[in-house]
Design a protein around this motif. Structure first.
Motif: not given
Ligand code: GLU
Length: 457
Positions: A6, A8-10, A42, A191, A195, A209, A213
């Motif tokens: 996946r 997962a952008p905010s 997200d 977040y 997640s 990612r 992270h």
């Molecule tokens: N929303 C997080 C971000 O944009 C997602 C990180 C992830 O992939 O878990 O950094």
């Protein structure tokens, strides 16, 4: 088992090429084994998230050739997160805390003064029911922290380790981490936990990612386990910097995917450079994502930040234009109002950075070209006289060399002195595609008109 990945952008800004790189890594990873790519917004931060930005991100991905198997919004899934929080609380892994941000900061400062790591001291865990009632009577509302490590221990200890797809073996000391806040005072979720709840629900097999992270991963592995699920594989890639070595920011809108699209770059040029820089592979434009997927190996991505330089993108784009099949460019050139068919494209493609540059060259052959003012008198006389030797039509690729040969003999000029005044007169510029190829598109009457501009008055 095919992978499930996946992105997962905010949706709080336009995605930049660094975000696109994360999306591409996921997409290419799934392509290799026929897996599924999910797009998850997200957007639990209701104040900063915008549905128009989510739509823009989906459009940017589509432009790059990424077609998600499904799209999710975390704001639609709050019940799942509340249920997960309930399970953690029932298992004794979620506890209420009442400190204000100022109190926590004061505590961290005192820990630093005493040479201690600024880790939350789990004061909330020791609150009696009576003390909690008092705090709530004061009007305080709790936020909720996740107890890292064993609930019996006074402090989290031990190591969380995983084999990272990009970085190899990673280990994080739990003792260096504060128990993370999973539920804020106002009941919203940062977040971290949504997640994990989503990754469990969606069956994510690989979390790919950015390396920002890495620390979250230790916490999230603990969360997977506390929620009774096996953790997925993790991969954290290096981040992109710009040509000046600065990090990219969504907020600044710098190097956004949209800006590259608007500037006319090919999606495969952006994708090829984003995926291949900072790897041991040569940065050659791939014609499609399937080809790029075969060149992508997570373990070959370097650990150092990779530099995404717009000048290099221009060069990659120009190289890609050299190999695009005519069928792919024909309708686009027609839409740009460029005529001349494949022969014209072949004449000018080497002089195009982006496809739309072909229009510039089409204007050069088809519109009027004003005489250059600064031409030396002697050159101007040569240009004006060259009209006399211009061969009759029909013209072809040999017309230029025939014309030039007779001019050379008549004028005694050669090399640059011979052709540069003609190039300037015919195209208005001192560089460009081969004149032999352009001349038939300019045609005899237009050539004569351009040369006539240099007749002495
Ligand atoms: N929303 C997080 C971000 O944009 C997602 C990180 C992830 O992939 O878990 O950094």
């Amino acid at each position: 088992m095919p992978s499930i990945v996946r992105f997962a952008p905010s949706p709080t800004g336009f995605i930049h090429v660094g975000n696109a790189r994360t999306a591409l890594f996921n997409w290419l990873f799934a392509l290799r084994d026929g897996g599924r790519f999910l797009l998850r917004f997200d957007d639990t931060d209701a104040k900063r998230s915008r549905s128009d930005l989510a739509a823009a991100i989906a459009a940017d991905l589509a432009w790059l050739g990424i077609a998600p198997a499904a799209i999710y919004r975390q704001s639609d899934r709050l019940a799942l997160y509340a249920a997960a929080a309930g399970r953690l609380e029932a298992a004794g892994r979620l506890y209420a805390c009442y400190e204000t941000a100022e109190e926590l900061e004061a505590r961290r400062q005192s820990q630093r003064r005493r040479g201690l790591p600024p880790v939350y001291d789990r004061a909330g865990l020791r609150l009696t029911a009576a003390r909690r009632a008092d705090l709530e009577a004061e009007g305080r509302r709790p936020h909720w922290r996740f107890l890292l490590g064993s609930p019996e221990a006074a402090h989290a200890s031990g190591e969380i380790a995983w084999d990272d797809l990009f970085r190899g073996r990673q280990a994080i000391d739990l003792g260096s981490l504060s128990d993370p806040v999973l539920v804020r005072e106002d009941g919203t979720f940062p977040y971290t936990m949504p997640s994990v709840a989503d990754d469990i629900d969606m069956g994510t097999t690989h979390v790919i990612r950015g390396e920002d992270h890495v620390t979250n991963t230790a916490v999230q592995i603990e969360l997977f386990r506390a929620l009774g699920a096996a953790e997925p594989a993790f991969g954290h890639h290096n981040l992109l910097v710009n040509a000046e070595g600065e990090g990219l920011s969504k907020r600044m809108g710098s190097q956004s995917v949209a800006s590259y699209r608007e500037a006319g770059f090919e999606p495969m040029a952006v994708a090829s450079l984003a995926v291949l820089i900072g790897t041991s592979e040569a940065v050659e434009p791939a014609p499609d994502l399937e080809t790029l997927a075969r060149r992508f190996t997570p373990s070959k991505v370097s650990r150092a930040p990779a530099r995404f330089d717009d000048a290099e993108l221009a060069a990659v784009n120009a190289r890609l234009l050299q190999v695009l099949p005519w069928e792919a460019v024909a309708p686009r050139l027609a839409a740009l109002g460029v005529g001349g068919g494949e022969a014209f494209w072949n004449a000018v493609r080497k002089n195009c950075t982006v496809l739309a540059d072909a229009r510039l060259w089409w204007d050069v052959v088809s519109a009027t070209v004003a005489p250059v003012t600064e031409m030396p008198r002697e050159d101007a006389a040569f240009v004006a006289g060259a009209a006399d030797a211009l061969p009759p039509e029909p013209w072809d690729g040999a017309t230029w060399s025939n014309w030039i040969a007779s001019l050379k003999e008549a004028s005694g000029r050669s090399g640059r002195r011979l052709f540069m005044p003609l190039r300037l007169a015919l195209t208005g510029r001192d560089h460009g595609p081969e004149l032999a190829a352009l001349l038939p598109f300019i045609g005899r009457s237009s050539t004569l008109a351009r040369l006539a501009g240099y007749r002495p008055r």
